[in-house]
Design an enzyme around this catalytic site. Structure first.
Site, PDB file in Angstrom:
ATOM      1  CB  THR A  38      -0.989   0.004   1.255  1.00 56.90           C
ATOM      2  OG1 THR A  38      -0.467  -0.313   2.437  1.00 56.90           O
ATOM      3  CG2 THR A  38      -2.051  -0.878   1.099  1.00 56.90           C
ATOM      4  CG  HIS A  43       7.382   0.488   7.523  1.00 60.88           C
ATOM      5  ND1 HIS A  43       7.277  -0.508   8.543  1.00 60.88           N
ATOM      6  CD2 HIS A  43       6.153   0.582   6.950  1.00 60.88           C
ATOM      7  CE1 HIS A  43       6.151  -1.013   8.632  1.00 60.88           C
ATOM      8  NE2 HIS A  43       5.310  -0.430   7.523  1.00 60.88           N
ATOM      9  CG  HIS A  46       7.561  -3.900   5.449  1.00 63.25           C
ATOM     10  ND1 HIS A  46       7.521  -2.578   5.343  1.00 63.25           N
ATOM     11  CD2 HIS A  46       6.739  -4.399   5.161  1.00 63.25           C
ATOM     12  CE1 HIS A  46       6.146  -2.447   4.874  1.00 63.25           C
ATOM     13  NE2 HIS A  46       5.643  -3.714   4.835  1.00 63.25           N
ATOM     14  CE  LYS A  80      -2.516  -0.863   9.323  1.00 64.79           C
ATOM     15  NZ  LYS A  80      -1.831   0.443   9.701  1.00 64.79           N
ATOM     16  NE  ARG A  84      -4.219  -2.534   5.721  1.00 62.77           N
ATOM     17  CZ  ARG A  84      -2.921  -3.279   5.605  1.00 62.77           C
ATOM     18  NH1 ARG A  84      -2.552  -3.602   4.416  1.00 62.77           N
ATOM     19  NH2 ARG A  84      -2.749  -4.229   6.409  1.00 62.77           N
ATOM     20  CD  GLN A 176      -1.708 -14.807   5.391  1.00 59.12           C
ATOM     21  OE1 GLN A 176      -2.100 -13.679   5.537  1.00 59.12           O
ATOM     22  NE2 GLN A 176      -0.739 -15.295   6.007  1.00 59.12           N
ATOM     23  CG  ASP A 197       0.736 -10.414  13.365  1.00 57.62           C
ATOM     24  OD1 ASP A 197       1.794 -10.762  13.256  1.00 57.62           O
ATOM     25  OD2 ASP A 197       0.130  -9.456  12.535  1.00 57.62           O
ATOM     26  CE  LYS A 232       3.326  -0.876  15.275  1.00 58.89           C
ATOM     27  NZ  LYS A 232       1.700  -0.401  14.586  1.00 58.89           N
ATOM     28  CE  LYS A 235       3.823   3.371  13.440  1.00 55.36           C
ATOM     29  NZ  LYS A 235       3.261   3.855  12.105  1.00 55.36           N
ATOM     30  CB  THR A 236      10.548   8.341  15.148  1.00 50.82           C
ATOM     31  OG1 THR A 236       9.969   8.964  13.662  1.00 50.82           O
ATOM     32  CG2 THR A 236      11.406   7.349  14.712  1.00 50.82           C
TER      33      THR A 236
END
Length: 430
Positions: A38, A43, A46, A80, A84, A176, A197, A232, A235-236
């Site tokens: 997407t 990032h 991954h 989520k 999406r 999947q 997960d 987490k 993330k920043t």
């Protein structure tokens, strides 16, 4: 190299299906990891799955990177709380190509080795598969009871009791699962890997393969990565840390890794590098002997910045990080590129100044008061200059009337003014 043992000492196995190690020792095996397309960049979230594929290829097996063009449009219910947004096919193909270029830094796609990596997109086999055909061919093999028992479904329903869960999302694990079946048939793929997960979705695939083809397929999941403080990973304050240098500069990328805690560095260096057990043990000894030198963080940042970007980008990031303290700061400022300069001084006050006035030459006292309000008065500027508290491009200013001109511009555009020890200002010539 034994792949399972390699992942075990690196702390990268959460769950493994019985018989997986025996399968890998028996023959060269194909395994896949799914990647959400997407965005046009990966990032660092991954990277765990990508490193699993990298180690897999190093162990002599064949990695498959699956771009989730179909499943990515739906969204995994375990991840989520909202569905999406659909992306169109041109965007999907653009993102796929960008992701492939990034993956090529980790995986060998282009050699003639029997275990060269391949990239596939599940949109290619799902786009013409009619709904009726799919539920007739695939849906009848998996019961609703089986699907409802999955943790990903139960957690999603519990967390969103008011809104429920759409049929679209509920169908995710079936789609999947079919991906695994398709790759089992088309590519002889016998292993799927992913985050913890994903266990429920992956085992739906192994179950489909068993029920429909009488085949054996396997699963490995890795723990979800968190920071030592429980927050987490990846993330920043500014959001995701991306692999694309246009989204996250190599300097910021380097800074993320070099500033992780000691506990996180000890964990991450095993997960995100190729360093051997002995090399990491030696670094851990150095860290224990002199924690202030931060050898784990420095080596982690070097390895991963070089792998994702380049050795040159790493060197530039190291130099840039020394700007505030180095006695060669002026030389460094004139060497680094514009993106790195702006990354280092992100958030400092900025002033626009006239390029024409600079080209003609302008006294520093006038530049830093009239043209840019670094000082509120000329008297304040003179006093601080006499006390050695004013710098231009990290060089101390000794004369408040010294001429500042276009030769002082960094990247032909910027001047860095400093007032006192910690107050920086970026002047932009326009």
């Amino acid at each position: 190299m034994n792949f399972v043992k390699e992942l075990e000492w690196r702390g990268m196995i959460n769950n493994i299906m019985p018989g997986t190690d025996e399968q890998l020792n028996r023959e060269m095996t194909s395994a896949y990891v799914g990647i959400d397309p997407t965005a046009d960049s990966l990032h660092i979230g991954h990277l765990v799955g990508i490193m699993m594929l990298k180690h897999f290829q190093r162990a002599g097996h064949r990695p498959i990177a699956l771009i989730g063009g179909a499943t990515g449009m739906i969204g995994d219910p375990s991840m989520k709380s909202q569905e999406r947004v659909l992306i169109d096919e041109p965007t999907l193909r653009h993102n796929q190509e960008c992701i492939r270029r990034q993956l090529a830094k980790f995986l060998d796609f282009d050699s003639d080795a029997p275990n060269h990596a391949i990239l596939v997109n599940n949109y290619d086999w799902m786009k013409n598969y009619s709904f009726l055909q799919f539920i007739r061919d695939i849906g009848k093999h998996i019961t609703v009871n089986y699907m409802m028992a999955k943790d990903s479904v139960k957690k999603r329903l519990a967390a969103n009791a008011d809104h429920g869960m759409s049929f679209t999302e509920f169908s995710y694990q079936l789609l999947q699962g079919y991906d695994f079946l398709h790759l089992y048939r088309a590519e002889g793929c016998k292993l799927q890997m992913g985050g913890s997960d994903q266990w429920g979705n992956i085992t739906t695939g192994t179950e489909l393969i068993r029920r429909m083809d009488g085949g054996e397929a396997y699963a490995i999941t890795c723990p979800l990565i968190t920071k030592a403080d429980g927050t987490k990973f990846g993330k920043t304050e500014g959001g995701n840390v991306w692999l694309d240098p246009k989204r996250t500069s190599p300097y910021k990328f380097y800074q993320f890794w070099v500033n992780v805690s000691d506990a996180d560095a000890a964990k991450y260096i095993k997960i995100f590098t190729d360093l051997t057990q002995d090399e990491i043990a030696a670094l851990e000894q150095q860290q224990a002997a002199d924690p202030g030198q931060r050898p784990l963080q420095k080596r982690l940042a070097k390895e991963i910045t070089t792998m994702v970007h380049s050795a040159q980008d790493y060197e530039t990031a190291v130099e840039a990080s020394q700007i505030l303290f180095s006695n060669k700061a002026n030389d460094i400022l004139h060497k680094i590129d514009e993106a790195t300069l702006l990354s280092v001084f992100e958030g400092v006050p900025q002033f626009e100044v006239s390029r024409d006035r600079l080209s003609a030459g302008i006294p520093a006292i006038q530049l830093l008061t009239d043209e840019a309000a670094v000082f509120s008065s000329k008297g304040e500027m003179r006093k601080m200059t006499q006390g050695g508290g004013v710098s231009i491009n990290k060089e101390k200013l000794t004369d408040p009337n010294a001429t500042i001109d276009a030769s002082h511009l960094l990247n032909g555009k910027y001047i860095l003014a400093q007032r006192g020890k910690k107050n920086y200002y970026l002047l932009i010539a326009k």
